[in-house]
Design a protein around this motif. Structure first.
Motif, PDB file in Angstrom:
ATOM      1  N   LEU A  49       0.827  -1.201   0.000  1.00  0.00           N
ATOM      2  CA  LEU A  49       0.000   0.000   0.000  1.00  0.00           C
ATOM      3  C   LEU A  49       0.867   1.260   0.000  1.00  0.00           C
ATOM      4  CD1 LEU A  49      -2.839  -0.983   2.481  1.00  0.00           C
ATOM      5  CD2 LEU A  49      -2.794  -1.159  -0.005  1.00  0.00           C
ATOM      6  N   ASP A  50       1.973   1.216   0.735  1.00  0.00           N
ATOM      7  CA  ASP A  50       2.883   2.346   0.739  1.00  0.00           C
ATOM      8  C   ASP A  50       3.488   2.537  -0.653  1.00  0.00           C
ATOM      9  OD1 ASP A  50       4.477   4.403   2.144  1.00  0.00           O
ATOM     10  OD2 ASP A  50       6.150   3.099   1.624  1.00  0.00           O
ATOM     11  N   ALA A  51       3.840   1.422  -1.270  1.00  0.00           N
ATOM     12  CA  ALA A  51       4.413   1.486  -2.622  1.00  0.00           C
ATOM     13  C   ALA A  51       3.382   1.990  -3.619  1.00  0.00           C
ATOM     14  CB  ALA A  51       4.922   0.105  -3.035  1.00  0.00           C
ATOM     15  N   LEU A  52       2.125   1.621  -3.393  1.00  0.00           N
ATOM     16  CA  LEU A  52       1.062   2.076  -4.287  1.00  0.00           C
ATOM     17  C   LEU A  52       1.019   3.598  -4.353  1.00  0.00           C
ATOM     18  CD1 LEU A  52      -1.888  -0.251  -3.247  1.00  0.00           C
ATOM     19  CD2 LEU A  52      -0.643  -0.307  -5.390  1.00  0.00           C
ATOM     20  N   ALA A  53       1.121   4.221  -3.185  1.00  0.00           N
ATOM     21  CA  ALA A  53       1.015   5.670  -3.123  1.00  0.00           C
ATOM     22  C   ALA A  53       2.156   6.356  -3.855  1.00  0.00           C
ATOM     23  CB  ALA A  53       0.982   6.126  -1.663  1.00  0.00           C
ATOM     24  N   ARG A  54       3.333   5.699  -3.912  1.00  0.00           N
ATOM     25  CA  ARG A  54       4.502   6.342  -4.493  1.00  0.00           C
ATOM     26  C   ARG A  54       4.814   5.899  -5.918  1.00  0.00           C
ATOM     27  NH1 ARG A  54       7.090   4.381   0.106  1.00  0.00           N
ATOM     28  NH2 ARG A  54       8.376   3.150  -1.326  1.00  0.00           N
ATOM     29  N   ASN A  55       4.698   4.608  -6.185  1.00  0.00           N
ATOM     30  CA  ASN A  55       5.301   4.068  -7.402  1.00  0.00           C
ATOM     31  C   ASN A  55       4.361   3.260  -8.292  1.00  0.00           C
ATOM     32  OD1 ASN A  55       7.899   5.036  -6.597  1.00  0.00           O
ATOM     33  ND2 ASN A  55       8.018   3.329  -5.168  1.00  0.00           N
ATOM     34  N   ALA A  56       3.079   3.255  -8.010  1.00  0.00           N
ATOM     35  CA  ALA A  56       2.163   2.418  -8.795  1.00  0.00           C
ATOM     36  C   ALA A  56       2.239   2.737 -10.279  1.00  0.00           C
ATOM     37  CB  ALA A  56       0.735   2.597  -8.294  1.00  0.00           C
TER      38      ALA A  56
END
Length: 303
Positions: free
Chosen positions: A31-38
């Motif tokens: 979820l953290d990665a989604l916010a930054r790098n999706a």
């Protein structure tokens, strides 16, 4: 003996906490990665009249060698949650656009994150939009934005709005096909009529219990098809939601019209008697303002 048992239990308890901390980290990291790098996983495929089926995957800059022509109108398609480059939305709308228009069609595939559950896909939207904005800057910013039409279905509608927003309303047109409703209240960065010169929204599942779409006006022209929910021939919200892109596809070769309503009550009661405006189409010089009701038949092409 007492202390050794206590120490052992303390150690077990710490390991227990550590185990769940690791699980929480594993669960939280995506979820953290989604916010930054999706958006880094976005792919872009170009289709033209001469290459309607396979398309050309754009790995860098759009060029004439891929079939791209800068002088043509460019349409960008963005799918919904659980969608992909080859889903029915893209297949149907792309086919009808290229059947009736000599344009560049760029299909955005963000299926890596769209395949997550809705909440995770929702979190990915800003990053997907940011990378799409960068793609437009890299490939299309030297062209007149009067030649650019963004079409988004469900969550894709909000992605289109966010991607176009940094251009300060200079993009010619955005069409939102039954924009997703869950999580997109009035204080959210949802699709807005200020995102382009002309923003059209086609509502097909914005009412009833647990609708998928938004039931309130968002754009310059908002078409509430058959009142905006419970589409004829549909028994589920998914069917009514999908009717949004089906109406858009059908509009390329069929005159589907809406009548201007003076109030939402008129729309609900099917009493709209104002001027008519064509639903959908790929016309960039199209203008309209207000709420329109469009009544259709049960089956494609709905006229």
């Amino acid at each position: 003996m007492f202390y050794s048992v206590l120490e052992q239990r303390t150690k077990m308890f710490k390991e227990f906490l550590c185990f769940f901390a690791v699980l929480a980290f594993i669960e939280a990291t995506p979820l953290d990665a989604l916010a930054r790098n999706a958006g880094a996983s976005n792919t872009y495929t170009l289709y033209t009249k001469n290459n309607r089926l396979t398309g050309v995957l754009v790995s860098g800059l759009l060029s004439a060698t891929s079939g791209f022509e800068a002088g043509r109108l460019t349409v960008i398609l963005v799918h919904d949650h659980e969608g992909s480059r080859t889903d029915e939305f893209n297949d149907l709308v792309k086919y009808e656009i290229l059947e009736h228009n000599d344009v560049n069609v760029v299909v955005v595939d963000w299926s890596t994150y769209a395949s997550y559950n809705y909440n995770a896909a929702y979190i990915a939207v800003p990053s997907v939009a940011e990378y799409l904005y960068s793609f437009i800057v890299m490939n299309l910013s030297s062209l007149p934005f009067g030649n650019l039409h963004l079409i988004g279905f469900g969550l894709g509608a909000h992605i289109c709005g966010m991607a176009a927003r940094p251009f300060g309303g200079e993009v010619a047109r955005i069409t939102g096909l039954d924009p997703s409703g869950s999580g997109w209240g009035t204080n959210s960065p949802r699709l807005s009529k200020s995102d382009a010169i002309y923003v059209e929204v086609i509502h097909t599942d914005g009412s009833g219990l647990s609708p998928i779409g938004i039931g309130t006006a968002l754009g310059d022209a908002d078409f509430f098809v058959n009142g905006g929910g419970n589409q004829p021939g549909c028994l589920t919200h998914r069917c009514s939601h999908n009717r949004g892109y089906e109406i858009m596809a059908a509009s390329m070769d069929n005159n589907i019209e809406g009548r201007l309503c003076s109030s939402t009550l008129q729309n609900t009661l099917n009493l709209c008697r104002g001027v008519t405006l064509a639903v959908g189409t790929n016309t960039l010089q199209k203008r309209g303002n207000g709420i329109y009701r469009a009544n259709t038949k049960r089956y494609y092409p709905f006229v």
